[in-house]
Design an enzyme around this catalytic site. Structure first.
Site, PDB file in Angstrom:
ATOM      1  N   THR A  42       0.820  -1.222   0.000  1.00  0.00           N
ATOM      2  CA  THR A  42       0.000   0.000   0.000  1.00  0.00           C
ATOM      3  C   THR A  42       0.849   1.265   0.000  1.00  0.00           C
ATOM      4  OG1 THR A  42      -1.788  -1.153   1.112  1.00  0.00           O
ATOM      5  CG2 THR A  42      -1.785   1.225   1.329  1.00  0.00           C
ATOM      6  N   SER A  83       1.546  -7.571  -1.043  1.00  0.00           N
ATOM      7  CA  SER A  83       2.353  -8.524  -0.274  1.00  0.00           C
ATOM      8  C   SER A  83       1.801  -9.952  -0.173  1.00  0.00           C
ATOM      9  CB  SER A  83       2.661  -7.961   1.111  1.00  0.00           C
ATOM     10  OG  SER A  83       1.530  -7.934   1.930  1.00  0.00           O
ATOM     11  N   THR A  97       1.646  -4.372   4.222  1.00  0.00           N
ATOM     12  CA  THR A  97       1.460  -4.693   5.641  1.00  0.00           C
ATOM     13  C   THR A  97       0.812  -6.060   5.854  1.00  0.00           C
ATOM     14  OG1 THR A  97      -0.672  -3.560   5.663  1.00  0.00           O
ATOM     15  CG2 THR A  97       1.256  -2.269   6.305  1.00  0.00           C
ATOM     16  N   ASP A  98       0.092  -6.553   4.822  1.00  0.00           N
ATOM     17  CA  ASP A  98      -0.678  -7.790   5.029  1.00  0.00           C
ATOM     18  C   ASP A  98       0.202  -8.967   5.466  1.00  0.00           C
ATOM     19  OD1 ASP A  98      -2.861  -6.335   4.262  1.00  0.00           O
ATOM     20  OD2 ASP A  98      -3.157  -7.347   2.342  1.00  0.00           O
TER      21      ASP A  98
HETATM   22  N1  ASP Z   1      -3.090  -3.823   2.424  1.00  0.00           N
HETATM   23  C1  ASP Z   1      -1.772  -4.103   2.079  1.00  0.00           C
HETATM   24  C2  ASP Z   1      -0.746  -3.101   2.573  1.00  0.00           C
HETATM   25  O1  ASP Z   1      -0.994  -2.485   3.552  1.00  0.00           O
HETATM   26  C3  ASP Z   1      -1.517  -4.549   0.734  1.00  0.00           C
HETATM   27  C4  ASP Z   1      -0.305  -5.398   0.793  1.00  0.00           C
HETATM   28  O2  ASP Z   1      -0.054  -6.026   1.820  1.00  0.00           O
HETATM   29  O3  ASP Z   1       0.422  -5.395  -0.181  1.00  0.00           O
HETATM   30  O4  ASP Z   1       0.290  -2.893   2.036  1.00  0.00           O
END
Ligand code: ASP
Length: 327
Positions: free
Chosen positions: A17, A56, A87-88
């Protein structure tokens, strides 16, 4: 400690993200590593490498090994390494790097919960905080860290606990090692030990996680027991407890591949000498299953898959997890 442009930081970008924008149709990775580097605004001497540009959930163990090798190659010439990541699955990559890298130089993962340029975007703040930590002498020797929302987490403990909101990471039931306050890195705790170093061996290491629930029937597990897998991680109720109906099948599977069980209770450890009923943790251990001790299922899966990729047998996997039980 104020950042100074004399500190040299390698920024490795991987997507997530923090590198996404939404121009209609939902957020997608679109921001270059160079543009992320610009968010640091000359506060440190930055050397940017775009390693991946992925959401991710697409990160594989082989990708994590590439990231580790890229970080390793930078370590001798920089004061710290910062990795921007979705973050995932950030906690999985952080833990994998903790197992693969052996260095005192800070390696710090960060990300963002709000997309690049979105209202209240947290990417720039998190990146700057991560650079501060990576440049600080206090972060040396603490292992891989994750810095988000001003908290500094150890790779062994960190997990994502919210799907939105900038305060999405926790080291429960313990806590972060410290925090970034004003322009200072304030580290109050340090891990008592580092995990043993593992290698990515490149062999096939298909290691699914099965989340077990009350009343799960043996048939539902059969596809794994008969299936084309190299190891299995069970995410079990309580301290590691299984419906009794499935234990014969698991015993047979554990003779073929490493079968590890973790406690599905967040922050919970597996037990080893408390419950003796059929399917209780004592029974599972007697049947050759391996308790993951203080590692949760995601972290247990990363470690098991790395070990299997390197040709480890059941006993080597068991010896690795025994190190997380305490004395
Ligand atoms: N929601 C995710 C992020 O915070 C997307 C990911 O993990 O790529 O990055």
């Amino acid at each position: 400690m104020p950042m100074t442009a004399s500190k040299k930081i390698a920024l490795l970008t991987t997507g997530g993200t923090i590198a996404m924008t939404d121009s209609g149709g939902g957020a997608k990775v679109s921001v270059s590593g160079g543009s992320l580097g610009d968010l640091i605004d000359g506060a440190v001497a930055l050397e940017v490498t775009e390693v991946f540009a992925k959401p991710s959930p697409n990160m594989t163990l082989a990708d994590m090994a590439v990231l580790a090798a890229t970080a390793q190659a930078k370590l001798a010439t920089v004061d710290g390494v910062v990795i921007s990541h979705g973050t995932d699955t950030l906690e999985e990559t952080a833990w994998c790097l903790e197992l693969l890298l052996r260095t005192d130089t800070p390696v710090v993962l960060t990300g963002a919960m709000r997309a690049f340029g979105a209202e209240g975007a947290d990417g720039a703040t998190n990146l700057r905080a991560a650079c501060r930590v990576a440049a600080s002498s206090g972060a040396r020797g603490l292992g891989v860290l994750a810095v988000l929302a001003d908290d500094i987490h150890a790779a062994m403990l960190v997990r994502k606990v919210r799907t939105s909101g900038v305060d999405a990471f926790s080291s429960q039931p313990y806590g972060p090692l410290g925090s970034v306050v004003e322009d200072r890195v304030n580290l109050l705790l340090s891990p008592t030990r580092r995990p043993p170093q593992l290698r990515w061996g490149g062999r096939r290491c298909r290691t699914p996680i099965v989340y077990v629930y009350s009343g799960m029937e043996a048939d539902e597990l059969a596809r794994y027991a008969d299936g084309d897998i190299d190891a299995l991680v069970l995410n079990l109720p309580g301290g590691g407890h299984m419906p009794a109906e499935a234990v014969d099948m698991l015993e047979a599977l554990a003779r073929r591949v490493p079968v590890v069980f973790a406690a599905r209770t967040p922050g919970g450890e597996t037990l080893s000498r408390t419950y003796g009923y059929a399917g209780g943790e004592m029974d599972l251990i007697d049947r050759g299953l391996i308790p993951s001790a203080s590692l949760d299922a995601l972290k247990a899966r990363i470690a098991t898959a790395l070990l299997v990729s390197d040709g480890a047998d059941r006993d080597r996997v068991a010896a690795f997890f025994a190190g997380f039980r305490g004395e």
